[in-house]
Design a protein around this motif. Structure first.
Motif, PDB file in Angstrom:
ATOM      1  N   ASN A  81      55.414 -22.605  -4.384  1.00 26.26           N
ATOM      2  CA  ASN A  81      55.628 -23.732  -5.289  1.00 26.26           C
ATOM      3  C   ASN A  81      54.709 -24.876  -4.903  1.00 26.26           C
ATOM      4  O   ASN A  81      54.902 -25.525  -3.874  1.00 26.26           O
ATOM      5  N   CYS A  82      53.698 -25.139  -5.749  1.00 30.75           N
ATOM      6  CA  CYS A  82      52.682 -26.127  -5.381  1.00 30.75           C
ATOM      7  C   CYS A  82      52.580 -27.302  -6.347  1.00 30.75           C
ATOM      8  O   CYS A  82      51.999 -28.330  -6.007  1.00 30.75           O
ATOM      9  N   ASN A 106      57.983 -32.722  -8.895  1.00 31.34           N
ATOM     10  CA  ASN A 106      57.899 -32.468  -7.455  1.00 31.34           C
ATOM     11  C   ASN A 106      59.084 -31.705  -6.896  1.00 31.34           C
ATOM     12  O   ASN A 106      58.952 -31.029  -5.864  1.00 31.34           O
ATOM     13  N   VAL A 107      60.251 -31.808  -7.541  1.00 31.50           N
ATOM     14  CA  VAL A 107      61.457 -31.186  -6.996  1.00 31.50           C
ATOM     15  C   VAL A 107      62.107 -30.219  -7.987  1.00 31.50           C
ATOM     16  O   VAL A 107      62.310 -29.041  -7.673  1.00 31.50           O
ATOM     17  N   LYS A 108      62.415 -30.700  -9.170  1.00 36.61           N
ATOM     18  CA  LYS A 108      63.163 -29.865 -10.106  1.00 36.61           C
ATOM     19  C   LYS A 108      62.358 -28.656 -10.557  1.00 36.61           C
ATOM     20  O   LYS A 108      62.931 -27.595 -10.841  1.00 36.61           O
ATOM     21  N   ALA A 109      61.042 -28.784 -10.627  1.00 36.42           N
ATOM     22  CA  ALA A 109      60.214 -27.633 -10.974  1.00 36.42           C
ATOM     23  C   ALA A 109      60.390 -26.513  -9.948  1.00 36.42           C
ATOM     24  O   ALA A 109      60.438 -25.322 -10.305  1.00 36.42           O
ATOM     25  N   MET A 110      60.494 -26.868  -8.667  1.00 33.19           N
ATOM     26  CA  MET A 110      60.754 -25.865  -7.635  1.00 33.19           C
ATOM     27  C   MET A 110      62.123 -25.237  -7.836  1.00 33.19           C
ATOM     28  O   MET A 110      62.283 -24.009  -7.700  1.00 33.19           O
ATOM     29  N   HIS A 111      63.102 -26.071  -8.145  1.00 28.50           N
ATOM     30  CA  HIS A 111      64.452 -25.571  -8.430  1.00 28.50           C
ATOM     31  C   HIS A 111      64.414 -24.543  -9.557  1.00 28.50           C
ATOM     32  O   HIS A 111      65.043 -23.476  -9.458  1.00 28.50           O
ATOM     33  N   ASN A 131      57.335 -23.885  -0.122  1.00 31.32           N
ATOM     34  CA  ASN A 131      57.356 -25.096  -0.939  1.00 31.32           C
ATOM     35  C   ASN A 131      56.386 -26.134  -0.397  1.00 31.32           C
ATOM     36  O   ASN A 131      56.346 -26.387   0.810  1.00 31.32           O
ATOM     37  N   MET A 132      55.632 -26.750  -1.295  1.00 31.50           N
ATOM     38  CA  MET A 132      54.694 -27.789  -0.879  1.00 31.50           C
ATOM     39  C   MET A 132      55.402 -29.135  -0.786  1.00 31.50           C
ATOM     40  O   MET A 132      55.814 -29.708  -1.791  1.00 31.50           O
ATOM     41  N   SER A 133      55.546 -29.626   0.428  1.00 29.08           N
ATOM     42  CA  SER A 133      56.071 -30.969   0.647  1.00 29.08           C
ATOM     43  C   SER A 133      54.900 -31.846   1.090  1.00 29.08           C
ATOM     44  O   SER A 133      53.804 -31.716   0.559  1.00 29.08           O
ATOM     45  N   SER A 134      55.107 -32.714   2.041  1.00 25.22           N
ATOM     46  CA  SER A 134      54.047 -33.607   2.501  1.00 25.22           C
ATOM     47  C   SER A 134      54.421 -34.203   3.840  1.00 25.22           C
ATOM     48  O   SER A 134      55.614 -34.370   4.144  1.00 25.22           O
ATOM     49  N   ALA A 135      53.412 -34.532   4.639  1.00 25.59           N
ATOM     50  CA  ALA A 135      53.693 -35.300   5.852  1.00 25.59           C
ATOM     51  C   ALA A 135      54.284 -36.657   5.481  1.00 25.59           C
ATOM     52  O   ALA A 135      55.077 -37.235   6.234  1.00 25.59           O
ATOM     53  N   CYS A 173      62.573 -19.382   3.689  1.00 27.22           N
ATOM     54  CA  CYS A 173      62.097 -20.514   2.898  1.00 27.22           C
ATOM     55  C   CYS A 173      61.563 -21.577   3.844  1.00 27.22           C
ATOM     56  O   CYS A 173      62.282 -22.038   4.745  1.00 27.22           O
ATOM     57  N   ASN A 174      60.309 -21.936   3.664  1.00 26.13           N
ATOM     58  CA  ASN A 174      59.652 -22.910   4.525  1.00 26.13           C
ATOM     59  C   ASN A 174      58.866 -23.919   3.688  1.00 26.13           C
ATOM     60  O   ASN A 174      58.444 -23.611   2.569  1.00 26.13           O
ATOM     61  N   ALA A 175      58.676 -25.088   4.240  1.00 22.64           N
ATOM     62  CA  ALA A 175      57.895 -26.140   3.568  1.00 22.64           C
ATOM     63  C   ALA A 175      56.615 -26.405   4.338  1.00 22.64           C
ATOM     64  O   ALA A 175      56.616 -26.460   5.573  1.00 22.64           O
ATOM     65  N   ILE A 176      55.524 -26.553   3.604  1.00 23.91           N
ATOM     66  CA  ILE A 176      54.260 -26.983   4.192  1.00 23.91           C
ATOM     67  C   ILE A 176      54.118 -28.478   3.947  1.00 23.91           C
ATOM     68  O   ILE A 176      54.300 -28.957   2.828  1.00 23.91           O
ATOM     69  N   CYS A 177      53.794 -29.206   5.009  1.00 27.99           N
ATOM     70  CA  CYS A 177      53.707 -30.668   4.940  1.00 27.99           C
ATOM     71  C   CYS A 177      52.302 -31.117   5.354  1.00 27.99           C
ATOM     72  O   CYS A 177      52.042 -31.428   6.517  1.00 27.99           O
ATOM     73  N   PRO A 178      51.382 -31.167   4.391  1.00 25.91           N
ATOM     74  CA  PRO A 178      50.011 -31.537   4.724  1.00 25.91           C
ATOM     75  C   PRO A 178      49.850 -33.045   4.905  1.00 25.91           C
ATOM     76  O   PRO A 178      50.618 -33.855   4.380  1.00 25.91           O
TER      77      PRO A 178
END
Length: 250
Positions: A81-82, A106-111, A131-135, A173-178
């Motif tokens: 989910n990007c 940013n959120v509901k689309a992932m849902h 899931n794409m999150s952020s630092a 389920c993991n989040a990437i925080c660039p």
């Protein structure tokens, strides 16, 4: 290609440019079959020449469109989910429309994507959701990122919730925080900031200066992490927020 994702099916949103494009290309290079979507289908051009790619336009904020799209994809081993949006401003600059759009994309689309595919992934025996999150979320504060930070912090909560609820049923389920990553999105923010600080060159220097490594990251570097999280190499990894920010959050 080393075949780390050979035989796997991946569904990737916002795959037309930036991080999403780099991840889709990396998945293809590692042998996955990729269902790649983007709001602008034209940006997906060329992916099908890199491997087994099925490309389609998709507005992930449209519930009916998402349901119709998911009905046509194979059950994935990987869901990436990007799709996202960076709103600029403080709470005083965030009206109801900006708040609603940021959380919807940013959120509901992932849902929507997870809810639509998770039952099938469970029946299939499991899979990896990334899931794409952020630092700039619950990890690191950034100025003028009020609703962006709020929504990306919500992604971390969403990720951990999925992880804990389905850890015993084969779902990871993991989040990437660039941190700051070279992308069309960053180019747009640099151009906008440049209007108030004396030009795009100075604005870019400001982004670089805040990075302890002295450079901005690349989309390919994020893609390497996504490949790991989608592969069997990360079979013992779930519920994490994977920081990849050049030391910005130190």
């Amino acid at each position: 290609m080393s075949g780390r994702l050979e035989g796997k099916i991946a569904v990737c949103t916002a795959a037309g440019q930036g991080i999403g494009r780099a991840v889709a290309e990396a998945f293809l290079a590692e042998g996955a079959t990729v269902y790649a979507s983007d709001l602008d289908a034209k940006k997906l051009s060329g992916l099908d020449s890199l491997g087994t790619a099925h490309v389609s336009g998709l507005d992930v904020t449209d519930k009916a469109a998402v349901a119709a799209y998911l009905a046509g994809v194979e059950t994935p081993d990987i869901l990436f989910n990007c799709a996202g949006f960076v709103h600029h401003g403080t709470v005083l600059d965030c009206d109801e429309a900006a708040w609603d759009f940021s959380f919807d994309l940013n959120v509901k689309a992932m849902h929507r994507m997870i809810q639509g595919l998770l039952p099938r992934m469970l029946d299939h025996g499991g899979g990896s959701i990334i899931n794409m999150s952020s630092a700039a979320s619950s990890i690191k504060a950034a100025p003028n990122r009020y609703v962006y930070m709020a929504s990306k912090a919500a992604v971390v909560g969403l990720t951990r919730s999925i992880a804990v609820d389905f850890v015993g049923r084969g779902i990871r389920c993991n989040a990437i925080c660039p941190g700051t990553i070279e992308s069309p999105s960053l180019d747009g923010r640099i151009a906008e900031l440049g209007k108030s600080v004396g030009g795009a060159q100075k604005a870019r220097a400001m982004f670089v200066e805040r990075q302890p490594m002295g450079r901005i990251g690349t989309a390919a570097e994020i893609a390497h992490l996504a490949v790991y999280l989608g592969s069997d190499e990360s079979a013992y990894t779930t519920g994490t927020t994977q920081l990849i920010d050049g030391g910005w959050s130190l």
